[in-house]
Scaffold this active site. Structure first.
Site, PDB file in Angstrom:
ATOM      1  CG  HIS A  28     -44.924  13.592   0.128  1.00 26.95           C
ATOM      2  ND1 HIS A  28     -44.874  13.398   1.474  1.00 26.95           N
ATOM      3  CD2 HIS A  28     -44.169  12.606  -0.421  1.00 26.95           C
ATOM      4  CE1 HIS A  28     -44.121  12.344   1.739  1.00 26.95           C
ATOM      5  NE2 HIS A  28     -43.673  11.858   0.607  1.00 26.95           N
ATOM      6  CG  HIS A  82     -37.583   4.680  -1.879  1.00 23.31           C
ATOM      7  ND1 HIS A  82     -38.828   4.198  -2.224  1.00 23.31           N
ATOM      8  CD2 HIS A  82     -37.822   5.796  -1.124  1.00 23.31           C
ATOM      9  CE1 HIS A  82     -39.762   4.985  -1.711  1.00 23.31           C
ATOM     10  NE2 HIS A  82     -39.180   5.968  -1.057  1.00 23.31           N
ATOM     11  CD  GLU A  84     -41.436   9.453  -2.058  1.00 19.74           C
ATOM     12  OE1 GLU A  84     -41.029   8.791  -1.088  1.00 19.74           O
ATOM     13  OE2 GLU A  84     -42.326  10.335  -1.955  1.00 19.74           O
ATOM     14  CG  ASP A  86     -37.312  11.576  -2.505  1.00 19.14           C
ATOM     15  OD1 ASP A  86     -37.888  10.603  -3.025  1.00 19.14           O
ATOM     16  OD2 ASP A  86     -37.162  11.689  -1.271  1.00 19.14           O
ATOM     17  CG  HIS A 148     -41.546   6.600   2.738  1.00 19.47           C
ATOM     18  ND1 HIS A 148     -41.407   7.448   1.669  1.00 19.47           N
ATOM     19  CD2 HIS A 148     -42.739   6.927   3.280  1.00 19.47           C
ATOM     20  CE1 HIS A 148     -42.409   8.252   1.566  1.00 19.47           C
ATOM     21  NE2 HIS A 148     -43.238   7.969   2.511  1.00 19.47           N
ATOM     22  CG  ASP A 167     -37.099   7.549   2.192  1.00 19.03           C
ATOM     23  OD1 ASP A 167     -36.378   8.459   1.739  1.00 19.03           O
ATOM     24  OD2 ASP A 167     -38.165   7.196   1.654  1.00 19.03           O
ATOM     25  CE1 TYR A 195     -36.982  11.906   5.877  1.00 17.69           C
ATOM     26  CE2 TYR A 195     -36.904  10.023   7.350  1.00 17.69           C
ATOM     27  CZ  TYR A 195     -36.830  10.552   6.079  1.00 17.69           C
ATOM     28  OH  TYR A 195     -36.590   9.719   5.019  1.00 17.69           O
ATOM     29  CG  HIS A 228     -34.011  12.338   2.591  1.00 23.37           C
ATOM     30  ND1 HIS A 228     -34.040  13.127   1.461  1.00 23.37           N
ATOM     31  CD2 HIS A 228     -34.931  11.368   2.390  1.00 23.37           C
ATOM     32  CE1 HIS A 228     -34.948  12.644   0.621  1.00 23.37           C
ATOM     33  NE2 HIS A 228     -35.501  11.582   1.151  1.00 23.37           N
TER      34      HIS A 228
HETATM   35 FE1  FEO Z   1     -39.656   7.888   0.208  1.00 24.39          FE
HETATM   36 FE2  FEO Z   1     -36.960  10.055   0.240  1.00 24.39          FE
HETATM   37  O1  FEO Z   1     -38.388   9.086  -0.510  1.00 24.39           O
END
Ligand code: FEO
Length: 400
Positions: A28, A82, A84, A86, A148, A167, A195, A228
């Site tokens: 994004h 989370h 999101e 991903d 996040h 995250d 990041y 991640h």
């Molecule tokens: Fe806020 Fe890795 O997604």
């Protein structure tokens, strides 16, 4: 059944079952030059539990890694830290195929997952302090609102002291190594800082408050397993300390000079400003936007003391690439900066005034009114640019 994919053992009861995305370059708007990973974790217990899933196209890989450890249908629970995509993109398919008896998320996560996937099945809401007995092991939940998204939470496995941090404490770094201690520290620092600067910077006050509360949760954290990048099985405190440092946004004598140019005049001004900054004892980082991505500018701004922005005036406006970067930076809410604007123009010259407004809106202390030059700067005008650099350097903190 052979699949080519295997899980990676993290502890005697935790396995990494995620995926590595070497090809991702746009998260994004953030240039992920080294790709990323979508980490998902399988916790073995009487009721095997999957912590998070992966981005949808990588789902089969996750399923194959799970199958390398246990029969996937044995999974009893899925915890979604989370919503999101991903981390949740493969969740509907995982639910359909694994048929877990229960699905857990924070209260905000329950709402967010339903609004994403509309799967109309009950999700059990958990909150900070709640525990889940999974048969021979215990999971504890800690909400981490806004780290996040509003739904974010962390899950802690008491057996082995593993914090599944989603995250938080992550980085976008694809690698064949699964553990941070297998990778060079400079690389980890650079990608973790990038990041932080591009994802978490606007949430710094929330992060600082969260880190202050963390010891009170009574968790004996020995391993941090983010969603991640690499897993911190040694020296997990290092990444926590970096987060605390970056959240503080303590200014230094680094000045970021970001600009674009139409016919080279604004670039010439930037170079003279850079000369002045250096003469004043600052470290000048010049970032022409035909060579620097907005997310690299955000990264350099982490730990800087000044932001100088240069733009030619085009059609009475800020040059589009500069406007793009400023919109991005404003959203990241950097703190503790001084700054100034500059740029060349042909006949109207509004860009510097627009930039000054934006810098003021970002609560950046303006060292001087925007410096503008009609068409091409002469020697005297370049001297004024150099003096602007000196004036900004003067405002930067001196080493303690
Ligand atoms: Fe806020 Fe890795 O997604």
């Amino acid at each position: 059944m052979p699949s080519g994919f295997r899980a990676v053992e993290i502890t005697d009861r935790v396995f990494w079952v995620g995926a590595v995305d070497f090809g991702l370059r746009n998260f994004h708007g953030y240039l992920t030059s080294r790709g990323t990973t979508y980490n998902a974790f399988l916790v073995l217990a009487d009721k095997p539990t999957l912590i998070d899933t992966v981005k949808a196209p990588f789902g089969e890989e996750m399923m194959a890694r799970i199958a390398s450890v246990i029969e996937p249908s044995k999974i009893e629970h899925i915890v979604s830290n989370h919503s999101e995509m991903d981390h949740s993109g493969f969740l509907p398919e995982a639910i359909a195929r694994l048929k877990p008896s229960k699905l857990f998320a924070s209260a905000q996560g329950c709402d967010a997952l339903e609004r994403h996937f509309h799967f109309g099945r009950p999700i059990e809401a958990v909150k900070t302090g709640d525990s889940l007995d999974i048969g021979g092991a215990t999971l504890k939940f800690v909400e981490s609102r806004m780290l996040h998204w509003p739904d974010s939470m962390l899950t802690y496995l008491a057996e082995g002291g593993v914090l599944f941090s989603n995250d938080a404490f992550g980085m976008h770094l694809a690698s064949s190594e699964r553990f941070a201690d297998e990778l060079p520290r400079d690389l980890l620092r650079a990608e973790a800082a990038k990041y932080y600067a591009n994802i978490l910077l606007p949430l710094s006050p929330i992060l600082t408050a969260f880190l202050g509360k963390l010891p009170g949760f009574g968790l004996d954290i020995r391993t941090i397993a983010p969603d991640h990048g690499p897993i911190w099985r040694e020296d997990a405190g290092w990444i926590v300390e970096r987060y605390a440092e970056w959240a503080a946004q303590k200014p230094t004598r680094k000045a970021v000079v970001v600009y674009d140019t139409m016919w080279g005049s604004t670039a010439k001004m930037a170079r003279a400003i850079g000369d002045g900054l250096a003469a004043g004892g600052a470290t000048a980082i010049l970032m022409p936007l035909d060579a620097a991505h907005r997310s690299d500018v955000a990264t350099e701004l982490l730990g800087a003391g000044a932001l100088l922005v240069g733009s030619p005036t085009m059609n009475n406006q800020i040059f589009p690439t500069v406007a793009d970067t400023m919109t991005y930076l404003e959203g990241l809410r950097p703190k503790n900066l001084v700054g100034a604007s500059f740029g060349s123009f042909g006949w109207s010259g509004e860009a510097t005034a627009h930039l000054d407004e934006r810098l003021a809106r970002m609560k950046i202390e303006l060292v001087a009114e925007g410096l503008k030059v009609k068409y091409v700067p002469d020697g005297e005008q370049l001297e004024a640019c150099r003096n602007l650099g000196l004036a900004v350097a003067e405002k930067l903190p001196h080493a303690e």
